[in-house]
Design an enzyme around this catalytic site. Structure first.
Site, short mmCIF file in Angstrom:
data_model
loop_
_atom_site.label_atom_id
_atom_site.label_comp_id
_atom_site.label_asym_id
_atom_site.label_seq_id
_atom_site.Cartn_x
_atom_site.Cartn_y
_atom_site.Cartn_z
N GLU A 1 0.65 -1.13 0.14
CA GLU A 1 0.10 -0.11 0.09
C GLU A 1 0.93 1.28 0.21
O GLU A 1 0.65 2.15 -0.61
CB GLU A 1 -0.87 0.01 1.32
CG GLU A 1 -2.17 0.77 1.02
CD GLU A 1 -3.48 0.56 2.00
OE1 GLU A 1 -3.22 -0.35 2.94
OE2 GLU A 1 -4.25 1.21 1.80
N GLU B 1 1.95 1.64 -3.59
CA GLU B 1 0.77 2.21 -4.16
C GLU B 1 0.86 3.67 -3.98
O GLU B 1 0.43 4.42 -5.03
CB GLU B 1 -0.36 1.43 -3.71
CG GLU B 1 -1.60 1.58 -4.79
CD GLU B 1 -2.92 0.75 -4.18
OE1 GLU B 1 -2.76 0.26 -3.11
OE2 GLU B 1 -3.85 0.61 -5.40
N CYS C 1 -8.50 -2.41 3.49
CA CYS C 1 -8.47 -3.91 4.38
C CYS C 1 -9.64 -4.23 5.06
O CYS C 1 -9.88 -5.17 5.48
CB CYS C 1 -7.30 -3.61 5.46
SG CYS C 1 -7.12 -2.25 6.14
N SER D 1 -7.54 1.34 -2.80
CA SER D 1 -6.17 0.55 -2.87
C SER D 1 -6.60 -0.83 -3.46
O SER D 1 -7.50 -1.19 -3.01
CB SER D 1 -5.53 0.46 -1.47
OG SER D 1 -4.77 -0.64 -1.36
N LYS E 1 -15.35 -10.44 7.45
CA LYS E 1 -14.24 -11.21 7.02
C LYS E 1 -14.97 -12.52 6.48
O LYS E 1 -14.24 -13.09 5.61
CB LYS E 1 -13.27 -11.47 8.09
CG LYS E 1 -12.53 -10.16 8.43
CD LYS E 1 -11.36 -10.04 7.50
CE LYS E 1 -10.63 -8.63 7.76
NZ LYS E 1 -10.03 -8.22 6.56
N GLU F 1 -15.93 -11.57 3.01
CA GLU F 1 -14.40 -11.26 2.20
C GLU F 1 -13.80 -12.42 1.78
O GLU F 1 -13.59 -12.76 0.57
CB GLU F 1 -13.58 -10.40 3.14
CG GLU F 1 -12.21 -10.32 2.39
CD GLU F 1 -11.33 -9.39 3.05
OE1 GLU F 1 -10.89 -9.98 4.23
OE2 GLU F 1 -11.08 -8.16 3.07
N GLU G 1 -13.55 -13.15 -6.16
CA GLU G 1 -12.26 -12.53 -6.47
C GLU G 1 -11.11 -13.19 -5.94
O GLU G 1 -9.91 -13.00 -6.04
CB GLU G 1 -12.22 -11.09 -6.10
CG GLU G 1 -13.32 -10.25 -7.18
CD GLU G 1 -14.72 -9.91 -6.29
OE1 GLU G 1 -14.77 -10.78 -5.33
OE2 GLU G 1 -15.58 -9.32 -6.85
N CYS H 1 -11.15 -2.76 13.97
CA CYS H 1 -11.51 -4.19 14.37
C CYS H 1 -11.58 -4.21 15.80
O CYS H 1 -12.33 -5.32 16.02
CB CYS H 1 -10.12 -4.90 13.96
SG CYS H 1 -10.17 -4.83 12.06
#
Ligand code: HC1
Length: 567
Positions: free
Chosen positions: A277, A280, A297, A317, A356, A359, A364, A501
């Site tokens: 990151e 990036e 994230c 990102s 999560k 996710e 993907e 989190c």
């Protein structure tokens, strides 16, 4: 100020307060159920009923104080009416306390006991609703719902998502997505904040413990576990320890005793995320790419931006989250190093987060047909597994994470608290761009729990503006301001859950602001105690770029560690 009398005693209290607020300040306890301070003050359940001279019996959470008000909070009639209201709620609540996952941690159960309810005299009509288990993250059981509307308020006022409403009227009322759709079919972010709001078990996480037990029993599989940063400062609460108590070492031992083949750390891949990151951000700053760069994230946040602000997807990102980066590295680098067929490696995650699960299930999230992560359990589910295995958690000896994917820096640990990703990134970006060492690693302006925080960092003579957004409602407001040109930033961290989190939807119940702050401080203390506190100095990560990935942002890194979004 006004003068009131409560239970025969005179007090001076602030005008404009409700009876409940005044009583709280006077340390006079009035029981509540549907009430959530500043979020749900609607007098729905009538458990906080009090006797007000001249006005009869009134809910303390909505009735305002006024001069000369005479209140009884504890008369025989008040106690009897509270019990009656509780009996009416229980009359159509399933009496399944023995099997219910909220048993012993259920507000309804606790209150029924406190109020002295000895039985339910009414056997009312009961509607049999279908369970909504349409999502990989959250399950709704409307049969257990007591219509307190706390989830409705939190989803709206705290998260700005508005996925839940009261549908229909009277006896037929059901709290559900509009038109009684399933959660899968509406713009729910799967953050799970509704689970923390729910006093009973009407909303809970999808239970994945059975599949993890099965994996652990499969001798042909090499089962590795990764543990998210925020779990190590909250799991202890499930065993009676204070919020923020550091239990990483016991957690590792517990995982070994459960039978995981290797115990690794998501903090390792948080360090890897920072490498990608930071690269990036630097390249977008240099080449005029889409700014502000938005962090990627937090999966609840990703789902939210896909639903509500997809014109800003180019700003996200492309980095996968640390959870997914871990899975991709375990099934490529680690598999190769150990000579294990990637198909025989199973990755289990222990996460503070319900999103999560979603996710990990996104299409993907695989490389060459191999899923990054196979199964995700929350902090709560992990505690359940420890208890089921009969492990005496509090008396476990400590142990260390396995190498190499368990070697970490303090920068990765603070990912689990709001502002932590930004701080970790700035430590690396600053040193990479400016070429000198940071004198002080703590970025005080990005710390704290305010909904939006801003800071400036000097990179090669240019002031870079950053912002940290804590919770989805605040994200919406700031994104609107960015789009309107009222705010300009280079880099923005967004975490979907209030507090980051540490306040995730899979964390121990209760989770509230005070508890979140203690867990967050726990993570800062881990960071402060580490010898290496910058991701780019993680020796394993340095080696991996040298021998395997080549450069951050390179083609191999891209294949394994980056992703795309749905518009
Ligand atoms: Fe999080 Fe993250 S910090 S998103 O909150 O970037 O869940 O703890 O594991 O992936 O590292 C969660 C925590 C977690 C990822 C990391």
């Amino acid at each position: 100020d006004v003068n009131i009398e409560v239970d025969g005693q005179e007090f001076e209290v602030e005008s404009g307060q409700t009876i409940l607020e005044a009583a709280c300040e006077l340390e006079i306890k009035i029981p509540t159920l549907c009430y959530l301070k500043d979020k749900n003050e609607i007098g729905a359940c009538r458990i906080c009923i009090v006797e007000v001279e001249g006005s009869g019996y009134q809910p303390a959470c909505t009735f305002p104080v006024s001069d000369g008000l005479v209140i009884k909070t504890n008369s025989p009639r008040v106690r009897q009416l509270r019990r009656l209201n509780m009996e009416l709620i229980l009359a159509n609540h399933p009496q399944e306390c023995l099997q219910c996952e909220r048993s012993t941690n259920c507000e309804l159960q606790r209150l029924a006991k406190e109020l002295g309810v000895e039985g339910v005299r009414f056997s009312g009509e009961v509607i049999d609703y279908e369970l909504d288990d349409s999502t990989p993250s959250i399950v709704r059981d409307p049969n257990k719902c007591i219509q307190c509307r706390r989830c409705v308020s939190v989803c709206d006022k705290v998260q700005g998502v508005k996925a839940l409403f009261p549908n229909h009227r009277g006896f037929e009322t059901i709290i559900s997505p509009a038109f009684n759709k399933s959660l899968e079919d509406v713009a729910c972010s799967f953050c799970g904040q509704c689970i923390h709001a729910c006093p009973v078990a009407a909303i809970k996480e999808k239970d994945n413990t059975k599949e993890v037990w099965q994996l652990l029993n499969d001798e042909k599989k090499h089962v590795v576990v990764q543990i998210a940063p925020a779990v190590r400062v909250s799991l202890g609460e499930e065993f009676g320890l204070d919020p923020g108590t550091l239990v990483a070492d016991k957690l590792v031992t517990a995982c070994r005793r459960l039978g995981f083949d290797k115990v690794f750390d998501t903090v390792f891949s948080a360090d890897l995320t920072i490498m990608e990151e930071a690269h990036e951000l630097i390249s977008r700053l240099e080449t005029g790419g889409s700014l502000p760069l938005l962090t990627s994230c937090s999966p609840g946040w990703i789902k939210y931006i896909e639903h509500f602000h997809n014109d800003l997807l180019p700003n996200l990102s492309t980095c996968k989250s640390p959870q997914q980066m871990f899975g991709a590295m375990a099934k490529s680098y680690y598999a190769k190093m150990k000579g294990i067929n990637p198909e025989d490696i199973m990755v289990v995650s222990i996460m503070p987060c319900t999103a999560k699960k979603f996710e990990a299930a996104r299409e993907e999230m695989e490389v060459d047909g191999i899923r990054d992560v196979d199964s995700v359990i929350t902090t709560r589910e992990f505690a359940k597994m420890i208890k089921m295995a009969g492990i005496d958690f509090l008396n476990l000896p400590g142990d260390k994470f396995d190498e190499p994917l368990g070697i970490t820096t303090g920068a990765g640990d603070i990912f689990g608290v709001t502002g932590g990703v930004m701080e970790a990134a700035l430590r690396t970006v600053y040193e990479k761009v400016n070429g000198d060492e940071l004198e002080r690693l703590e970025f005080d302006n990005v710390r704290g729990f305010a909904g939006v925080r801003e800071a400036e960092v000097n990179l090669n003579g240019e002031e870079i503006k950053v912002a940290i957004i804590n919770g989805l409602r605040n994200a919406n407001d700031l994104l609107e301001a960015i789009k309107a040109g009222e705010k300009e930033y280079h880099f923005v961290e967004v975490m979907g859950c209030p507090g980051g989190c540490v306040g995730g939807g899979g964390q121990p119940i209760p989770t509230n602001e005070e508890i979140i702050a203690k867990r967050g401080n726990g993570l800062y203390s881990i960071d402060a105690s580490k010898n290496i506190r910058k991701s780019h100095q993680n020796p394993v990560i340095e080696k991996i770029y040298e021998n395997y990935l080549d450069n951050p942002g390179g083609s191999k890194a891209h294949d394994l560690l980056h992703t795309t979004y749905r518009s």
